[in-house]
Design a protein around this motif. Structure first.
Motif, PDB file in Angstrom:
ATOM      1  N   THR A  59       0.847  -1.185   0.000  1.00  0.00           N
ATOM      2  CA  THR A  59       0.000   0.000   0.000  1.00  0.00           C
ATOM      3  C   THR A  59       0.887   1.240   0.000  1.00  0.00           C
ATOM      4  OG1 THR A  59      -1.944   1.008   1.067  1.00  0.00           O
ATOM      5  CG2 THR A  59      -0.202   0.180   2.521  1.00  0.00           C
ATOM      6  N   GLN A  60       0.290   2.393  -0.299  1.00  0.00           N
ATOM      7  CA  GLN A  60       1.057   3.632  -0.340  1.00  0.00           C
ATOM      8  C   GLN A  60       1.589   3.988   1.053  1.00  0.00           C
ATOM      9  OE1 GLN A  60       1.340   6.341  -3.103  1.00  0.00           O
ATOM     10  NE2 GLN A  60       1.428   4.336  -4.077  1.00  0.00           N
ATOM     11  N   PRO A  89      -2.263   6.173   8.131  1.00  0.00           N
ATOM     12  CA  PRO A  89      -2.157   4.981   7.288  1.00  0.00           C
ATOM     13  C   PRO A  89      -3.342   4.882   6.332  1.00  0.00           C
ATOM     14  CG  PRO A  89      -2.887   4.372   9.490  1.00  0.00           C
ATOM     15  CD  PRO A  89      -2.550   5.826   9.543  1.00  0.00           C
ATOM     16  N   SER A  90      -3.138   4.226   5.203  1.00  0.00           N
ATOM     17  CA  SER A  90      -4.219   4.034   4.240  1.00  0.00           C
ATOM     18  C   SER A  90      -5.275   3.095   4.799  1.00  0.00           C
ATOM     19  CB  SER A  90      -3.661   3.453   2.941  1.00  0.00           C
ATOM     20  OG  SER A  90      -3.291   2.093   3.124  1.00  0.00           O
ATOM     21  N   ALA A  91      -6.440   3.121   4.180  1.00  0.00           N
ATOM     22  CA  ALA A  91      -7.522   2.219   4.597  1.00  0.00           C
ATOM     23  C   ALA A  91      -7.107   0.763   4.443  1.00  0.00           C
ATOM     24  CB  ALA A  91      -8.776   2.504   3.770  1.00  0.00           C
ATOM     25  N   VAL A  92      -6.347   0.464   3.388  1.00  0.00           N
ATOM     26  CA  VAL A  92      -5.885  -0.913   3.168  1.00  0.00           C
ATOM     27  C   VAL A  92      -4.877  -1.327   4.236  1.00  0.00           C
ATOM     28  CG1 VAL A  92      -4.461  -2.330   1.641  1.00  0.00           C
ATOM     29  CG2 VAL A  92      -6.409  -1.075   0.713  1.00  0.00           C
ATOM     30  N   LYS A  93      -3.977  -0.421   4.605  1.00  0.00           N
ATOM     31  CA  LYS A  93      -3.006  -0.759   5.647  1.00  0.00           C
ATOM     32  C   LYS A  93      -3.724  -1.079   6.956  1.00  0.00           C
ATOM     33  CE  LYS A  93       0.969   0.944   8.280  1.00  0.00           C
ATOM     34  NZ  LYS A  93       1.968   2.019   8.456  1.00  0.00           N
ATOM     35  N   GLN A  94      -4.708  -0.266   7.314  1.00  0.00           N
ATOM     36  CA  GLN A  94      -5.446  -0.512   8.549  1.00  0.00           C
ATOM     37  C   GLN A  94      -6.140  -1.868   8.520  1.00  0.00           C
ATOM     38  OE1 GLN A  94      -7.705   3.040  10.060  1.00  0.00           O
ATOM     39  NE2 GLN A  94      -6.812   4.071   8.292  1.00  0.00           N
ATOM     40  N   ALA A  95      -6.767  -2.200   7.385  1.00  0.00           N
ATOM     41  CA  ALA A  95      -7.461  -3.484   7.273  1.00  0.00           C
ATOM     42  C   ALA A  95      -6.472  -4.648   7.314  1.00  0.00           C
ATOM     43  CB  ALA A  95      -8.263  -3.524   5.976  1.00  0.00           C
ATOM     44  N   ALA A  96      -5.316  -4.475   6.674  1.00  0.00           N
ATOM     45  CA  ALA A  96      -4.311  -5.540   6.644  1.00  0.00           C
ATOM     46  C   ALA A  96      -3.739  -5.807   8.034  1.00  0.00           C
ATOM     47  CB  ALA A  96      -3.199  -5.176   5.669  1.00  0.00           C
ATOM     48  N   LEU A  97      -3.442  -4.733   8.769  1.00  0.00           N
ATOM     49  CA  LEU A  97      -2.894  -4.899  10.123  1.00  0.00           C
ATOM     50  C   LEU A  97      -3.916  -5.564  11.040  1.00  0.00           C
ATOM     51  CD1 LEU A  97      -0.940  -1.539  10.583  1.00  0.00           C
ATOM     52  CD2 LEU A  97      -0.015  -3.818  10.082  1.00  0.00           C
ATOM     53  N   GLU A  99       3.770  -3.862   3.344  1.00  0.00           N
ATOM     54  CA  GLU A  99       4.930  -3.238   2.713  1.00  0.00           C
ATOM     55  C   GLU A  99       4.492  -1.894   2.125  1.00  0.00           C
ATOM     56  OE1 GLU A  99       8.154  -4.503   2.441  1.00  0.00           O
ATOM     57  OE2 GLU A  99       7.552  -6.150   3.772  1.00  0.00           O
ATOM     58  N   GLN A 100       5.355  -0.847   2.256  1.00  0.00           N
ATOM     59  CA  GLN A 100       4.987   0.485   1.789  1.00  0.00           C
ATOM     60  C   GLN A 100       6.128   1.196   1.045  1.00  0.00           C
ATOM     61  OE1 GLN A 100       3.397   1.493   5.972  1.00  0.00           O
ATOM     62  NE2 GLN A 100       2.063   2.705   4.622  1.00  0.00           N
ATOM     63  N   ALA A 110      -6.678  -0.095  -7.182  1.00  0.00           N
ATOM     64  CA  ALA A 110      -6.504   1.312  -6.801  1.00  0.00           C
ATOM     65  C   ALA A 110      -5.244   1.498  -5.939  1.00  0.00           C
ATOM     66  CB  ALA A 110      -7.735   1.818  -6.051  1.00  0.00           C
ATOM     67  N   TYR A 111      -4.149   0.943  -6.388  1.00  0.00           N
ATOM     68  CA  TYR A 111      -2.896   1.012  -5.628  1.00  0.00           C
ATOM     69  C   TYR A 111      -2.288   2.406  -5.688  1.00  0.00           C
ATOM     70  CZ  TYR A 111       1.915  -0.288  -4.269  1.00  0.00           C
ATOM     71  OH  TYR A 111       3.152  -0.374  -3.674  1.00  0.00           O
ATOM     72  N   GLY A 112      -2.295   3.014  -6.871  1.00  0.00           N
ATOM     73  CA  GLY A 112      -1.748   4.365  -6.986  1.00  0.00           C
ATOM     74  C   GLY A 112      -0.343   4.437  -7.546  1.00  0.00           C
ATOM     75  N   LEU A 113       0.202   3.292  -7.964  1.00  0.00           N
ATOM     76  CA  LEU A 113       1.515   3.265  -8.601  1.00  0.00           C
ATOM     77  C   LEU A 113       1.423   2.530  -9.935  1.00  0.00           C
ATOM     78  CD1 LEU A 113       4.131   2.368  -5.808  1.00  0.00           C
ATOM     79  CD2 LEU A 113       3.814   4.573  -6.939  1.00  0.00           C
ATOM     80  N   ILE A 114       2.132   3.031 -10.927  1.00  0.00           N
ATOM     81  CA  ILE A 114       2.256   2.318 -12.193  1.00  0.00           C
ATOM     82  C   ILE A 114       3.297   1.214 -12.017  1.00  0.00           C
ATOM     83  CG2 ILE A 114       2.871   2.517 -14.620  1.00  0.00           C
ATOM     84  CD1 ILE A 114       0.336   3.978 -13.968  1.00  0.00           C
TER      85      ILE A 114
END
Length: 320
Positions: A35-36, A49-57, A64-65, A90-94
């Motif tokens: 995640t970002q 932290p991103s919404a995905v990071k919170q859910a993953a933790l 990994e960021q 919707a990761y935000g990186l190419i």
């Protein structure tokens, strides 16, 4: 499959969270979640932290960021997780060709449009702004181009007349998670998802949203302005000048053919409990819910309680 499908998930905003949950199923091992990096947010600009990071933790998953994958060490770290598949939402990186080549099954992307229409960053809002009657979800095999890869699964979704950016976001997030789950089950049962190449005809690009787009220009048609109000809810929120005050407009509608006479665009035509009618370049926009600077979201009726003089102003402007 005798061995679990080893997966790396890459996503950042709230839209991606249901998709992460969809990956947590029997036969799938989530090796890591990308995640970002944490970003400043809120009035205090505190690192958040991103919404995905919170859910993953919360799920006890490895997070990994990296800032990007330009450095070999970042790509080597990803390769060390030995993923069979990378799922990107919707990761935000190419992702470069070197990254796309790491998993043996390649990389999947969940995209919130019916490709090739609305490739790019803001497909949900662009569909609303264009007046599209349907949108949907595509599960796509990623390649180096931006949202140009072959489609593995697709599912259409009608756009309701009262859909906003927020409501359509939530419905597409649920549909995307469902479609991703179906794709994973196919792979887990040994099936191959047949790729369908995108046609170049009909391709459109969904540019990233700009706050400046949310300004309501009364010279536009009432229909176009209503679409703006819906598309920019909950962000960046439409705003316009009404009776000498700049307001955020949360809810409005084009009531259809109505008399605006010769009133110039921006004229206050009516101010009643039913709403505040503003003359547009074509037609009339009725404002139903709004927000004053520093205030909260309120109905037009509540706003007029604070500004009763507008009722008389509207009557004068509209004439007998």
């Amino acid at each position: 499959m005798t061995q679990p499908l080893r997966l790396v998930f890459a996503g950042t905003p709230e839209f991606a969270v249901p998709h992460l949950h969809a990956c947590r199923r029997d036969g799938v091992e989530i090796a890591a979640v990308y995640t970002q990096p944490d970003r400043p947010a809120g009035r205090g600009r505190k690192l958040t932290p991103s919404a995905v990071k919170q859910a993953a933790l919360e799920a006890g998953l490895t997070v990994e960021q990296p800032e990007n994958f330009r450095e070999a060490v970042a790509r080597e770290r990803l390769a060390a997780f030995a993923p069979d598949l990378i799922v990107v939402v919707a990761y935000g990186l190419i992702l470069s060709k070197k990254v796309l080549a790491i998993p043996r099954l390649g990389c999947w992307n969940v995209h919130a449009s019916l490709l090739p229409r609305w490739r790019g960053a803001a497909p949900i809002q662009r569909a609303l702004l264009a007046g599209d009657r349907e949108t949907g979800i595509c599960l796509m095999q990623m390649e180096a181009g931006l949202d140009t890869g072959p489609v593995l699964l697709r599912r259409a979704l009608p756009i309701a007349p009262d859909d906003t950016g927020g409501t359509l976001h939530d419905r597409l997030a649920r549909l995307g998670a469902q479609l991703l789950g179906e794709g994973l089950e196919e792979v887990l049962h040994g099936a191959a998802l047949p790729p369908s190449a995108q046609a170049e005809q009909g391709a459109t690009y969904a540019h990233k949203l700009d706050k400046a787009e949310a300004r309501l220009d009364w010279n536009e048609s009432a229909l176009a302005l209503e679409r703006k109000v819906r598309a920019f809810d909950p962000w960046p929120v439409a705003e316009g000048d009404v009776a000498g005050e700049t307001l955020r407009v949360w809810k409005a509608r084009d009531p259809g053919p109505g008399s605006r006479g010769s009133a110039p665009p921006g004229t206050l035509l009516a101010a009643t409990r039913a709403g505040i009618d503003i003359a547009c370049g074509d037609g009339v926009l009725r404002i139903l819910e709004l927000q004053r600077a520093g205030g909260r979201r309120i109905t037009a009726a509540d706003y007029l309680n604070a500004r009763p003089e507008l009722k008389q102003t509207a009557a004068t402007a509209h004439g007998p």
